[in-house]
Design a protein around this motif. Structure first.
Motif, PDB file in Angstrom:
ATOM      1  N   THR A 108       0.821  -1.198   0.000  1.00  0.00           N
ATOM      2  CA  THR A 108       0.000   0.000   0.000  1.00  0.00           C
ATOM      3  C   THR A 108       0.854   1.246   0.000  1.00  0.00           C
ATOM      4  O   THR A 108       0.527   2.245  -0.631  1.00  0.00           O
ATOM      5  N   MET A 109       1.981   1.228   0.711  1.00  0.00           N
ATOM      6  CA  MET A 109       2.892   2.359   0.685  1.00  0.00           C
ATOM      7  C   MET A 109       3.363   2.623  -0.742  1.00  0.00           C
ATOM      8  O   MET A 109       3.453   3.761  -1.178  1.00  0.00           O
ATOM      9  N   GLN A 110       3.656   1.566  -1.476  1.00  0.00           N
ATOM     10  CA  GLN A 110       4.092   1.740  -2.862  1.00  0.00           C
ATOM     11  C   GLN A 110       2.977   2.347  -3.698  1.00  0.00           C
ATOM     12  O   GLN A 110       3.222   3.202  -4.549  1.00  0.00           O
ATOM     13  N   SER A 111       1.744   1.940  -3.447  1.00  0.00           N
ATOM     14  CA  SER A 111       0.630   2.484  -4.221  1.00  0.00           C
ATOM     15  C   SER A 111       0.317   3.912  -3.799  1.00  0.00           C
ATOM     16  O   SER A 111      -0.232   4.686  -4.575  1.00  0.00           O
ATOM     17  N   LEU A 112       0.663   4.285  -2.551  1.00  0.00           N
ATOM     18  CA  LEU A 112       0.415   5.644  -2.079  1.00  0.00           C
ATOM     19  C   LEU A 112       1.532   6.611  -2.460  1.00  0.00           C
ATOM     20  O   LEU A 112       1.348   7.824  -2.362  1.00  0.00           O
ATOM     21  N   ALA A 113       2.675   6.080  -2.873  1.00  0.00           N
ATOM     22  CA  ALA A 113       3.815   6.925  -3.208  1.00  0.00           C
ATOM     23  C   ALA A 113       3.466   8.036  -4.201  1.00  0.00           C
ATOM     24  O   ALA A 113       3.982   9.150  -4.072  1.00  0.00           O
ATOM     25  N   PRO A 114       2.602   7.797  -5.213  1.00  0.00           N
ATOM     26  CA  PRO A 114       2.248   8.887  -6.128  1.00  0.00           C
ATOM     27  C   PRO A 114       1.659  10.109  -5.432  1.00  0.00           C
ATOM     28  O   PRO A 114       1.758  11.222  -5.951  1.00  0.00           O
ATOM     29  N   HIS A 163       5.092  14.527  -6.136  1.00  0.00           N
ATOM     30  CA  HIS A 163       5.290  15.920  -6.534  1.00  0.00           C
ATOM     31  C   HIS A 163       5.882  16.767  -5.410  1.00  0.00           C
ATOM     32  O   HIS A 163       6.202  17.941  -5.620  1.00  0.00           O
ATOM     33  N   VAL A 164       6.036  16.178  -4.226  1.00  0.00           N
ATOM     34  CA  VAL A 164       6.428  16.950  -3.044  1.00  0.00           C
ATOM     35  C   VAL A 164       7.927  17.236  -3.043  1.00  0.00           C
ATOM     36  O   VAL A 164       8.753  16.323  -3.163  1.00  0.00           O
ATOM     37  N   MET A 166      -1.600  21.291   0.444  1.00  0.00           N
ATOM     38  CA  MET A 166      -0.532  20.421   0.937  1.00  0.00           C
ATOM     39  C   MET A 166      -1.059  19.001   1.142  1.00  0.00           C
ATOM     40  O   MET A 166      -2.243  18.805   1.427  1.00  0.00           O
ATOM     41  N   VAL A 167      -0.163  18.029   1.011  1.00  0.00           N
ATOM     42  CA  VAL A 167      -0.468  16.677   1.455  1.00  0.00           C
ATOM     43  C   VAL A 167      -0.358  16.694   2.983  1.00  0.00           C
ATOM     44  O   VAL A 167       0.611  17.219   3.533  1.00  0.00           O
ATOM     45  N   THR A 168      -1.349  16.160   3.673  1.00  0.00           N
ATOM     46  CA  THR A 168      -1.355  16.241   5.128  1.00  0.00           C
ATOM     47  C   THR A 168      -1.231  14.865   5.772  1.00  0.00           C
ATOM     48  O   THR A 168      -1.891  13.909   5.348  1.00  0.00           O
ATOM     49  N   VAL A 169      -0.386  14.796   6.805  1.00  0.00           N
ATOM     50  CA  VAL A 169      -0.165  13.550   7.535  1.00  0.00           C
ATOM     51  C   VAL A 169      -0.316  13.825   9.026  1.00  0.00           C
ATOM     52  O   VAL A 169       0.404  14.647   9.582  1.00  0.00           O
ATOM     53  N   LEU A 170      -1.246  13.135   9.647  1.00  0.00           N
ATOM     54  CA  LEU A 170      -1.464  13.254  11.086  1.00  0.00           C
ATOM     55  C   LEU A 170      -0.655  12.175  11.795  1.00  0.00           C
ATOM     56  O   LEU A 170      -0.815  10.983  11.516  1.00  0.00           O
ATOM     57  N   VAL A 171       0.215  12.589  12.706  1.00  0.00           N
ATOM     58  CA  VAL A 171       0.989  11.648  13.507  1.00  0.00           C
ATOM     59  C   VAL A 171       0.238  11.490  14.824  1.00  0.00           C
ATOM     60  O   VAL A 171       0.264  12.362  15.690  1.00  0.00           O
TER      61      VAL A 171
END
Length: 251
Positions: A22-28, A32-33, A208-213
Motif C-alpha cells: 500500500t505504501m508503494q501504491s500511495l507513493a504517487p 510531486h512533493v 498540501m499533502v497532510t499527515v497526522l501523527v
C-alpha cells in the motif's frame, strides 16, 4: 503488528506485506512533493517520550507564579487560554501583556534526556527529495535542542518558530502564509506532518499533502477537544519514522 497507517477516508491497513504494498501504491501522492514540513513536539519524537508534559507543567507553574493563583486555577487558565488563542502564550500576551521571551525561556527549561537519537528517522528525513523544515509553535532554541537530541538537526534547512510567526500560532492561516512567504515554499508542492489535527486544516485547504501523527494512546496532557478532526486528512500514522522509511523506499 505493523504501525497504523491509513488514509482518512477509512482505509485501514494491517500486516507487513499489505502495508508495504500500500505504501508503494500511495507513493504517487507524494511524488510531486519537494517541500517537507514537520511540526516539532509529539511529531518528530513520539508522544511516549512524555517531553511535552514537562513543558505543560512549567506553563502551569509560570502562570501560578505570575498571576499569584493556586496551581489548580493556573491549570484551568492555561487550558482556557490555549483553546481560545491557539497557544497559552498567545492568550497571555493578549490578556496580560506578558514578556514572551521570559515565558518561553521558563517553559522550555526542561530535561531532554528522554529523547534518544533516532537513526532511522534521521536517515529517512535526509533522503526526502527537496527541502525540509521544522514549523513549530515553540521557539527555535527548543526546536534546536530537541532535534539535536534526536540526531536530526542537520537534516533540516531551517526552523520557523513562534517568534518568526510574531507570536501568532498555528492554526492561524496568517502564520502558514508567513511561513510560506519566508521560505518561498509552494503549498501545492509541500507535505505537512502534525500531531494536531486542527493544525492540518489550513495546510489541507492550501493544497498540501497532510499527515497526522497520532499515537495509539493519546498523551495524558492532551485535552479531548485537541484530537477532534475538523476536516479530511490525507494520511494517519502512529509511527513517523516507519512512515517515512517506507515512503522513501517507495518513491
Amino acid at each position: 503488528m505493523a504501525p497504523r497507517l491509513h488514509a482518512c477516508k477509512g482505509l485501514a491497513l494491517g500486516g507487513d506485506p499489505t502495508h508495504i504494498a500500500t505504501m508503494q501504491s500511495l507513493a504517487p501522492a507524494f511524488s510531486h512533493v519537494t517541500e517537507w514540513v514537520f511540526d516539532l513536539d509529539n511529531t518528530l519524537y513520539p508522544a511516549s517520550a512524555d517531553l511535552f508534559s514537562q513543558i505543560d507543567v512549567r506553563m502551569t507553574q509560570w502562570i501560578a507564579d505570575y498571576l499569584e493563583v493556586e496551581r489548580e486555577e493556573a491549570f484551568r487558565i492555561q487550558k482556557a487560554l490555549y483553546r481560545e488563542h491557539g497557544t497559552t502564550l498567545r492568550g497571555l500576551i493578549e490578556r496580560h501583556d506578558i514578556d514572551p521571551d521570559s515565558f518561553l525561556a521558563f517553559v522550555h527549561d526542561i530535561d531532554y534526556s528522554p529523547l534518544k537519537p533516532d537513526r532511522a528517522l534521521g536517515e529517512a528525513i535526509k533522503a526526502l527529495p527537496g527541502r525540509r523544515f521544522i514549523f513549530t509553535n515553540g521557539d527555535k532554541p527548543h526546536a534546536e535542542r530537541t532535534a539535536r537530541a534526536l540526531g536530526i538537526l542537520d537534516h533540516f534547512d531551517d526552523i520557523f518558530d513562534i517568534v518568526a510567526a510574531k507570536m501568532t500560532p498555528k492554526p492561524s492561516e496568517a502564520t502558514y502564509q508567513a511561513f510560506l512567504a519566508a521560505h518561498g515554499v509552494h503549498a501545492q508542492k509541500a507535505a505537512m506532518f502534525e500531531d494536531m489535527a486542527r493544525n492540518l486544516t489550513v495546510p489541507k485547504s492550501l493544497g498540501m499533502v497532510t499527515v497526522l501523527v497520532e499515537p495509539t494512546e493519546q498523551p495524558r496532557f492532551k485535552q479531548s477537544w485537541e484530537t477532534e478532526r475538523e476536516s479530511e486528512i490525507d494520511f494517519v500514522t502512529a509511527d513517523l519514522s516507519d512512515f517515512l522509511t517506507r515512503l522513501v523506499g517507495a518513491l
